[in-house]
Motif scaffolding. Structure first.
Motif, short mmCIF file in Angstrom:
data_model
loop_
_atom_site.label_atom_id
_atom_site.label_comp_id
_atom_site.label_asym_id
_atom_site.label_seq_id
_atom_site.Cartn_x
_atom_site.Cartn_y
_atom_site.Cartn_z
N ILE A 41 48.38 47.96 24.54
CA ILE A 41 47.47 48.89 25.21
C ILE A 41 48.07 49.46 26.48
N ASP A 42 48.50 48.59 27.38
CA ASP A 42 49.02 49.01 28.69
C ASP A 42 49.68 47.80 29.34
N THR A 43 50.28 48.01 30.50
CA THR A 43 50.88 46.91 31.26
C THR A 43 50.33 46.91 32.68
N ILE A 44 49.88 45.77 33.13
CA ILE A 44 49.33 45.63 34.48
C ILE A 44 50.41 45.89 35.52
N VAL A 45 50.08 46.64 36.55
CA VAL A 45 51.02 46.95 37.62
C VAL A 45 50.90 45.90 38.72
N LEU A 46 52.00 45.24 39.03
CA LEU A 46 52.07 44.36 40.19
C LEU A 46 52.90 45.06 41.26
N THR A 47 52.42 45.01 42.49
CA THR A 47 53.11 45.65 43.61
C THR A 47 53.51 44.60 44.63
#
Length: 257
Positions: A169-175
């Protein structure tokens, strides 16, 4: 002696601020993803002492040294150490192991959207399939707001890749940030950037079905609270002693018997 009163007063104000910070840490010791705060102390800048209208130097003002005016708060800073991971089994409990922050899209009162960051790993899914935090702020993925099928089985791997019934579906963004001095707390569990903040790739891994506990050490905080209370009481005793000396000098010294 009057300077003694002021020095004791500054010490008591400093201990009061330290107590406020520790009380907030203890109040949030069970808050998911909370990072403890600490306080540093520093001396007030030394003030130059000057002779005024002294006939020994021809009634000219003359510097004779410096004196300290007590203590003050240096800074309140945040410890970003890893909190322990607690298994919950909930689909949208996502604990970060290592460095990095979840990225959220947060609406403001003016109607604009800003990015803020959090280590709070408790998320939920709305009726429309959006993944949000407890305040309704949208978790961000590489494609923007993360949306998942409501009736699908959701799995999330260590890299943040989201799958619904096995379909990507998507990939979580970590900053993450080069220097944490350029982020500040917004409330107890959100962070926002200040001028000069520089982002970098996050090295943290995501654990589905886990939460990150607060990194507050309750025992250590309680010990510090006792120490602060005793230091505050010592400041009170200093003020009482100086006050008694002033009273004696005004009412007793020089009294004609």
């Amino acid at each position: 002696m009057v300077r003694g009163l002021y020095t004791a007063y500054t010490g008591m104000v400093n201990e009061q601020k330290r107590l406020d910070v520790i009380s907030n840490n203890l109040a949030n010791s069970a808050t998911v993803g909370y990072k403890e705060e600490s306080v540093s102390s520093q001396a007030f800048d030394d003030v130059l002492t000057i002779k005024i209208r002294d006939n020994s130097v021809g009634y000219n003002n003359q510097a004779i040294g410096s004196m300290s005016l007590g203590v003050k708060i240096g800074e309140v800073y945040t410890s970003y150490g890893q909190g322990s991971l607690v298994e919950t089994g909930n689909t949208f409990d996502l604990a970060i192991e290592g460095e990095g922050f979840f990225t959220l899209r947060c609406p403001t009162k003016s109607g604009q959207d800003v990015e803020r960051y959090t280590r709070n790993s408790c998320f939920k899914m709305t009726q429309d399939g959006y993944v949000v935090d407890v305040n309704g702020n949208h978790l961000q993925g590489e494609g923007g707001d993360i949306v998942v099928p409501v009736d699908a089985t959701i799995s999330i791997d260590k890299t943040g890749a989201i799958y619904a019934n096995g379909e990507y579906i998507d990939t979580i963004v970590l900053t993450d940030f080069e220097d944490y001095d350029y982020i500040e707390k917004y409330g107890d569990n959100l962070y926002q950037t200040v001028n000069g903040a520089t982002t970098k790739a996050a090295s943290g891994l995501i654990n589905q079905g886990w939460t990150e506990a607060s990194n507050v050490n309750v025992v250590s905080e309680m010990v510090d609270m006792i120490t602060i209370t005793r230091a505050y009481e010592a400041g009170q005793k200093v003020m009482q002693t100086v006050d008694n000396m002033l009273e004696a000098s005004c009412n007793s010294v020089g009294r004609v018997g």
